[in-house]
Scaffold this motif. Sequence first.
Motif, PDB file in Angstrom:
ATOM      1  N   ASN A   1      20.404  -8.511 -40.158  1.00  0.00           N
ATOM      2  CA  ASN A   1      19.519  -8.927 -40.085  1.00  0.00           C
ATOM      3  C   ASN A   1      19.980 -10.978 -40.181  1.00  0.00           C
ATOM      4  O   ASN A   1      19.660 -11.488 -40.856  1.00  0.00           O
ATOM      5  CB  ASN A   1      18.896  -9.011 -40.343  1.00  0.00           C
ATOM      6  CG  ASN A   1      17.684  -7.550 -40.133  1.00  0.00           C
ATOM      7  OD1 ASN A   1      17.618  -6.888 -39.025  1.00  0.00           O
ATOM      8  ND2 ASN A   1      16.804  -6.835 -41.485  1.00  0.00           N
ATOM      9  N   GLU A   2      21.537 -10.626 -39.836  1.00  0.00           N
ATOM     10  CA  GLU A   2      21.938 -12.992 -39.449  1.00  0.00           C
ATOM     11  C   GLU A   2      21.804 -13.113 -38.480  1.00  0.00           C
ATOM     12  O   GLU A   2      23.151 -13.403 -37.376  1.00  0.00           O
ATOM     13  CB  GLU A   2      23.495 -11.914 -39.903  1.00  0.00           C
ATOM     14  CG  GLU A   2      23.300 -11.775 -41.484  1.00  0.00           C
ATOM     15  CD  GLU A   2      22.929 -12.168 -42.363  1.00  0.00           C
ATOM     16  OE1 GLU A   2      22.740 -13.718 -42.066  1.00  0.00           O
ATOM     17  OE2 GLU A   2      22.652 -12.149 -43.734  1.00  0.00           O
ATOM     18  N   GLN A   3      20.956 -12.868 -36.999  1.00  0.00           N
ATOM     19  CA  GLN A   3      20.962 -12.907 -35.750  1.00  0.00           C
ATOM     20  C   GLN A   3      21.185 -14.045 -35.660  1.00  0.00           C
ATOM     21  O   GLN A   3      22.029 -14.689 -34.737  1.00  0.00           O
ATOM     22  CB  GLN A   3      20.013 -12.942 -34.762  1.00  0.00           C
ATOM     23  CG  GLN A   3      18.930 -13.079 -35.234  1.00  0.00           C
ATOM     24  CD  GLN A   3      17.894 -12.629 -34.798  1.00  0.00           C
ATOM     25  OE1 GLN A   3      17.803 -11.862 -33.493  1.00  0.00           O
ATOM     26  NE2 GLN A   3      16.339 -13.556 -34.309  1.00  0.00           N
ATOM     27  N   ASP A   4      21.097 -14.798 -36.463  1.00  0.00           N
ATOM     28  CA  ASP A   4      20.889 -16.400 -36.531  1.00  0.00           C
ATOM     29  C   ASP A   4      22.533 -17.095 -36.635  1.00  0.00           C
ATOM     30  O   ASP A   4      22.932 -18.179 -36.550  1.00  0.00           O
ATOM     31  CB  ASP A   4      19.643 -17.500 -36.978  1.00  0.00           C
ATOM     32  CG  ASP A   4      18.866 -17.028 -37.369  1.00  0.00           C
ATOM     33  OD1 ASP A   4      18.482 -16.886 -35.185  1.00  0.00           O
ATOM     34  OD2 ASP A   4      17.774 -16.997 -37.716  1.00  0.00           O
ATOM     35  N   SER A   5      23.196 -16.096 -37.943  1.00  0.00           N
ATOM     36  CA  SER A   5      24.549 -16.502 -37.925  1.00  0.00           C
ATOM     37  C   SER A   5      25.934 -16.114 -37.853  1.00  0.00           C
ATOM     38  O   SER A   5      26.928 -16.903 -37.173  1.00  0.00           O
ATOM     39  CB  SER A   5      24.607 -16.983 -39.566  1.00  0.00           C
ATOM     40  OG  SER A   5      24.340 -16.059 -40.086  1.00  0.00           O
TER      41      SER A   5
ATOM     42  N   ASP B   1      17.242  -6.631 -35.562  1.00  0.00           N
ATOM     43  CA  ASP B   1      16.871  -7.664 -34.596  1.00  0.00           C
ATOM     44  C   ASP B   1      18.365  -7.277 -33.767  1.00  0.00           C
ATOM     45  O   ASP B   1      18.734  -6.439 -34.552  1.00  0.00           O
ATOM     46  CB  ASP B   1      17.058  -9.285 -35.509  1.00  0.00           C
ATOM     47  CG  ASP B   1      18.968  -9.333 -36.665  1.00  0.00           C
ATOM     48  OD1 ASP B   1      19.532  -8.731 -36.340  1.00  0.00           O
ATOM     49  OD2 ASP B   1      18.488 -10.149 -37.201  1.00  0.00           O
TER      50      ASP B   1
ATOM     51  N   SER C   1      21.675  -8.888 -34.498  1.00  0.00           N
ATOM     52  CA  SER C   1      22.721  -9.323 -35.160  1.00  0.00           C
ATOM     53  C   SER C   1      24.500  -8.229 -34.250  1.00  0.00           C
ATOM     54  O   SER C   1      25.264  -8.935 -34.152  1.00  0.00           O
ATOM     55  CB  SER C   1      22.558  -8.811 -36.329  1.00  0.00           C
ATOM     56  OG  SER C   1      21.748  -9.164 -36.940  1.00  0.00           O
TER      57      SER C   1
ATOM     58  N   ASP D   1      26.759 -15.230 -43.050  1.00  0.00           N
ATOM     59  CA  ASP D   1      25.591 -15.948 -43.053  1.00  0.00           C
ATOM     60  C   ASP D   1      26.700 -17.931 -43.095  1.00  0.00           C
ATOM     61  O   ASP D   1      25.614 -18.432 -43.549  1.00  0.00           O
ATOM     62  CB  ASP D   1      25.355 -15.572 -44.481  1.00  0.00           C
ATOM     63  CG  ASP D   1      25.765 -15.794 -46.075  1.00  0.00           C
ATOM     64  OD1 ASP D   1      26.947 -16.336 -45.163  1.00  0.00           O
ATOM     65  OD2 ASP D   1      25.331 -15.746 -46.726  1.00  0.00           O
TER      66      ASP D   1
ATOM     67  N   VAL E   1      22.879 -19.540 -43.874  1.00  0.00           N
ATOM     68  CA  VAL E   1      22.188 -19.464 -42.812  1.00  0.00           C
ATOM     69  C   VAL E   1      21.657 -18.336 -42.899  1.00  0.00           C
ATOM     70  O   VAL E   1      21.628 -17.538 -42.868  1.00  0.00           O
ATOM     71  CB  VAL E   1      22.595 -19.560 -40.911  1.00  0.00           C
ATOM     72  CG1 VAL E   1      21.554 -19.183 -39.785  1.00  0.00           C
ATOM     73  CG2 VAL E   1      23.807 -21.154 -40.842  1.00  0.00           C
ATOM     74  N   GLY E   2      19.988 -18.560 -43.099  1.00  0.00           N
ATOM     75  CA  GLY E   2      19.000 -18.040 -43.211  1.00  0.00           C
ATOM     76  C   GLY E   2      18.835 -17.386 -44.505  1.00  0.00           C
ATOM     77  O   GLY E   2      19.162 -18.054 -45.914  1.00  0.00           O
TER      78      GLY E   2
END
Length: 447
Positions: free
Chosen positions: A40-44, A74, A76, A117, A231-232
Motif C-alpha cells: 500500500n505505497e501508491q503515493d510513493s 491500493d 501500488s 516509501d 511518504v505515507g
Amino acid sequence: MESATGGIGAGTVGETPATGGATLSRGQAFEVSVVMPCLNEQDSVGVCVRKALAGLAAAGAVGEVVVVDNGSTDRSAELAKAAGARVVHETRRGYGNAYLAGFAAAEGRLIVMGDADDSYDFSDLDALLAPLRAGRADYVLGSRFAGKILPGAMPWLHRYVGNPVLTGILNHLFDVRSSDAHSGMRAFSREAYQRMRLRCEGMELASELVIAAGRAGLRIEEVPITYHPRVGDSKLHSLRDGWRHLRFMLLLAPRYLFVLPGLVLLALGLVGQAVLLAGSLDLGFHRLDLHFSILFALLALLGWQVVLLGVCADVHNHAVGWQERRRWPLPLVHRVFTLERGLALGVGLFTVGFVVDIVVLLRWLANDLGPLNELRPALLAMTLMVLGAQTAFGSFFLRLLTAGPSGGHQRATARPAMRAPGDPPGGTPLVGMHYQTQEHPAEAVGF
C-alpha cells in the motif's frame, strides 16, 4: 502474475525493458537489480521506481527494478508497473518474505534493496554500487548514521535509543562492526546473497543480513546515505519489532543467553553453599544462615540447567545452518564431550552427593534418631545428586542432537527406508527414518 519462486535468475534476458525504457538484446545481462518491497505505497512507489531507473542510468548500469507487491489493496502494483518496474507478487505477508521473493526473482549480478516509501534516495545508486563494482566489497550497507538524517525522518526514540541500542547489541554478540545495522538500503552481489542463505520472514531480516554477512566472511563496506521523511504511514511497530530483533539476536547467541549466565549462577550457588557448609556467616551488616544455603542450592541447580540448555541450543543452531563462531566454553564442550564422559561426570556427582547423604544418615543413627542439625550438608548432597542426574540425562539428549541414536546422522537419500509391517502402500515408512547429516544440515531440514 510473475512467479516469485526459485533461485536468483541467471541474469540474461530476451527483449526486456531496462533502465527507464531501454531494451536489452537477447543474451545481454542485467548488471543491477533494484528490489523494493511494497505494501500500500501508491503515493510513493512510482516515484521510487523512477528514481531507481534514473539512478541506474546515472551510474551507467544496465538494470531492472523489481517491486514486490506484498498484498497491497491500493493501486501500488499498477503504478509501479506503469513507472517501469517488474512487479512480483508475494502473498505471504512480512518484510522478509517480500524481500526474499524479490531476491529470488532478481536477474542482476548485483542487488540493491530499499524501501518503497521514498525514505531512501534511489537516484544516487552509484555510491552504493561503487565498492561492489571495484571489487572492494561483497556487501555494502548504506549508513544513515554515518550520513544524514533529515528532520522528521526518524522518531527521537528510534534515533537515540532503539537503533543505537540494537546495533550495539548486535555488534557485541556477533563480533561485527556496523554503524546502522537496521538500515533499509543495502547492496550485495548475487554470490554474496547465496552465501548468506537468508531465511527470516519478518523484520528480523534486517538483523539477519548483518549477522549472515559476518558469518559468511563477506567483505563489508559502509557508505553514508541521506535518510528522508517517508511518504505515507509507517508499517513499523516500535516495541513489537524492536523485540523481534532482540529476540532473534538472543536466540542466535546461546553463549550469552544461556551459557555464561548459567555458569555465573552455578559458580555462585556452589561457592555459597561451600562457604556456609560449616555454619552461618556474619558479614557485620547481615548474617547469612540456612535460608541462604537454600537459595544457593537453587542458584546452582538453575544455573546448570541453563548451561545445558545453552549447549543444546548451540548444537541446534549449527544443525539447521546457523553456524555462528563458537567461543569459550562452547568449543571446549564440543571437543571433549562424549556420552560416556557425560555419564561418568553425572554418576560421579550423584555418587558424591549420595555419600554425603549416607554420612548424614549415619550421624543420625549414631544420635539414636534424635535431633540432628545437618540441613546444610543435606542441601549440598541434594544439589550434587540433582546436578548429577541433570548431567546424565542431558548427556543422552545432547548425544541425540549431535549424533542420533545410531551413532551418526544418515542422509535421508542414502538408502531406501525399510517398510514396517502394516504400513499402507505408498505411505510413509514407520521404521528406517534417517537423520540429517551434519555435512548438509540445511538441505535436510528444508532450508
